[in-house]
Design a protein around this motif. Structure first.
Motif, PDB file in Angstrom:
ATOM      1  N   PHE A 162       0.276  -1.262   0.302  1.00  0.00           N
ATOM      2  CA  PHE A 162      -0.095  -0.232   0.243  1.00  0.00           C
ATOM      3  C   PHE A 162       0.687   1.476   0.204  1.00  0.00           C
ATOM      4  CE2 PHE A 162      -4.083  -2.541   1.018  1.00  0.00           C
ATOM      5  CZ  PHE A 162      -3.174  -3.751   1.591  1.00  0.00           C
TER       6      PHE A 162
ATOM      7  N   LEU B 146      -5.699   6.074   2.414  1.00  0.00           N
ATOM      8  CA  LEU B 146      -5.178   5.691   1.305  1.00  0.00           C
ATOM      9  C   LEU B 146      -4.481   5.700  -0.366  1.00  0.00           C
ATOM     10  CD1 LEU B 146      -4.503   2.420   0.785  1.00  0.00           C
ATOM     11  CD2 LEU B 146      -6.921   1.893   0.544  1.00  0.00           C
TER      12      LEU B 146
ATOM     13  N   ARG C  36      -2.322  15.154   9.118  1.00  0.00           N
ATOM     14  CA  ARG C  36      -1.762  13.989   9.888  1.00  0.00           C
ATOM     15  C   ARG C  36      -3.349  13.155   9.467  1.00  0.00           C
ATOM     16  NH1 ARG C  36      -3.042  16.251  16.358  1.00  0.00           N
ATOM     17  NH2 ARG C  36      -4.971  14.931  16.632  1.00  0.00           N
ATOM     18  N   GLN C  37      -4.238  13.237   9.478  1.00  0.00           N
ATOM     19  CA  GLN C  37      -4.741  12.141   8.328  1.00  0.00           C
ATOM     20  C   GLN C  37      -4.287  10.680   7.449  1.00  0.00           C
ATOM     21  OE1 GLN C  37      -8.594  12.228   9.831  1.00  0.00           O
ATOM     22  NE2 GLN C  37      -8.650  10.005   8.704  1.00  0.00           N
ATOM     23  N   MET C  38      -3.777  10.040   8.216  1.00  0.00           N
ATOM     24  CA  MET C  38      -3.613   8.756   7.132  1.00  0.00           C
ATOM     25  C   MET C  38      -4.526   8.930   5.823  1.00  0.00           C
ATOM     26  SD  MET C  38      -0.755   7.648   7.408  1.00  0.00           S
ATOM     27  CE  MET C  38      -0.034   6.014   7.086  1.00  0.00           C
TER      28      MET C  38
ATOM     29  N   PHE D 102       3.522   7.594   2.752  1.00  0.00           N
ATOM     30  CA  PHE D 102       4.151   6.365   3.416  1.00  0.00           C
ATOM     31  C   PHE D 102       3.893   4.737   2.909  1.00  0.00           C
ATOM     32  CE2 PHE D 102       5.657   7.447   7.511  1.00  0.00           C
ATOM     33  CZ  PHE D 102       4.803   8.368   7.998  1.00  0.00           C
TER      34      PHE D 102
ATOM     35  N   TYR E 121       0.234   4.963   1.430  1.00  0.00           N
ATOM     36  CA  TYR E 121      -0.517   5.570   2.670  1.00  0.00           C
ATOM     37  C   TYR E 121      -0.316   7.467   2.294  1.00  0.00           C
ATOM     38  CZ  TYR E 121      -3.754   2.352   4.270  1.00  0.00           C
ATOM     39  OH  TYR E 121      -4.270   1.496   4.976  1.00  0.00           O
TER      40      TYR E 121
ATOM     41  N   GLN F 200       0.269  11.322   3.987  1.00  0.00           N
ATOM     42  CA  GLN F 200      -0.882  11.822   5.617  1.00  0.00           C
ATOM     43  C   GLN F 200       0.379  13.461   5.724  1.00  0.00           C
ATOM     44  OE1 GLN F 200       1.873  10.844   9.005  1.00  0.00           O
ATOM     45  NE2 GLN F 200       0.387  10.677  10.064  1.00  0.00           N
TER      46      GLN F 200
END
Lengths: 114, 116
Positions: free
Chosen positions: B35, B47, B43-45, B91, B37, B39
Motif C-alpha cells: 500500500f 490510502l 495528519r489524517q492517513m 508511507f 498511504y 499523510q
C-alpha cells in the motif's frame, strides 16, 4: 459514510499517570488497529482487535493494553506513562477476513507526557 | 520479519510534473499486499493505492500508479501532473496474507514538497 473517529484530539498527561484513548470504526468494520507514530520512529503497530478479542500485538510492553466493545469501538490504555510515550496514536479499522482489506485511519490522538 | 525501506526522506517536484517515490521491502512470503498511504499536515492517513502481490498488472488510481517489481521487491509510486494538494508525507506499507497478522508494516516515509 462516517470515517474512523478518535477522541480526544489532544491529551496531556504527567509521567506515571494513565491515558485512555478512544476509537470508533467505520460502520461495518469489525477490526480495529492501533499504531504509534513517534517522532523519528515512524509508525509502529501496537494492537489489533477483532470481534472483541485481541488478535495480535506489536513489540510494546504490557502497560499498553486495550479492549474492543460489542459495538466494535475500541479503547487504548497506556499505564505508568513515560516521557517516550509522547506520540501520535492512530487508530484504523477494516473489514475482516482473508483478503486485502484496506485499513482506514482516524485523525489520531496526540499524547504528550510531561 | 518484514521490513519496508524508503530511501528518500525528502523529495520535491514542480507543479504539473511527475515524481517517483521509491520503496523496497524484505519478505520471504509469496502472497502479500502493498500500500501507499499519504499523510498531509492535517495528519489524517489516506490510502492512495494498493497492490496485491499475485497480480502482475501494476495498480493505477487516476494520477497515481505503481511500478511493482516482485522479484526485486520494489514498489515505487509515480505521481503524474503533481498538484499542490499532493504535498504530504508518503508511507509505503506491507501486509502479509497470513491469517492472524493483519497489521501493516510501514516505511519511514518520504516528505514530498510540490513547488508552484
Amino acid at each position: 459514510e462516517a470515517g474512523v473517529t478518535q477522541s480526544p484530539t489532544h491529551l496531556i498527561k504527567t509521567r506515571g499517570q494513565q491515558a485512555t484513548l478512544r476509537c470508533s470504526p467505520i460502520s461495518g468494520h469489525t477490526s480495529v488497529y492501533w499504531y504509534q507514530q513517534a517522532l523519528g520512529l515512524g509508525l509502529q503497530f501496537l494492537l489489533w482487535y477483532d470481534e472483541g478479542e485481541e488478535r495480535n500485538r506489536g513489540n510494546f510492553p504490557p502497560r499498553f493494553s486495550g479492549r474492543q466493545f460489542p459495538n466494535y469501538s475500541s479503547e487504548l490504555n497506556v499505564n505508568a506513562l513515560e516521557l517516550e510515550d509522547s506520540a501520535l496514536y492512530l487508530c484504523a479499522s477494516s473489514r475482516t477476513g482473508h483478503g486485502a482489506y484496506e485499513q482506514y485511519f482516524g485523525p489520531g490522538t496526540r499524547l504528550t507526557v510531561t | 520479519a518484514q521490513t519496508v525501506t524508503q530511501s528518500q526522506p525528502e523529495m520535491s517536484v514542480q507543479e504539473a510534473e511527475t515524481v517517483t517515490l521509491s520503496c523496497t521491502y524484505d519478505t520471504s512470503e509469496s502472497d502479500y499486499y502493498l500500500f501507499w498511504y499519504k499523510q498531509p499536515p492535517s495528519r489524517q492517513m489516506i490510502l492512495v493505492i494498493r497492490q496485491e502481490a499475485y497480480k502482475q498488472q501494476n495498480a493505477t488510481e487516476n494520477r497515481f500508479s505503481v511500478n511493482f517489481q516482485k522479484a526485486a521487491k520494489s514498489f515505487s509510486l509515480k505521481i503524474s501532473d503533481s498538484q499542490l494538494g499532493d504535498a504530504a508525507m508518503y508511507f509505503c506499507a506491507y501486509r502479509t496474507d497470513q491469517t492472524g497478522a493483519n497489521n501493516l508494516f510501514f516505511g519511514t516515509g518520504t516528505r514530498l514538497t510540490v513547488i508552484p
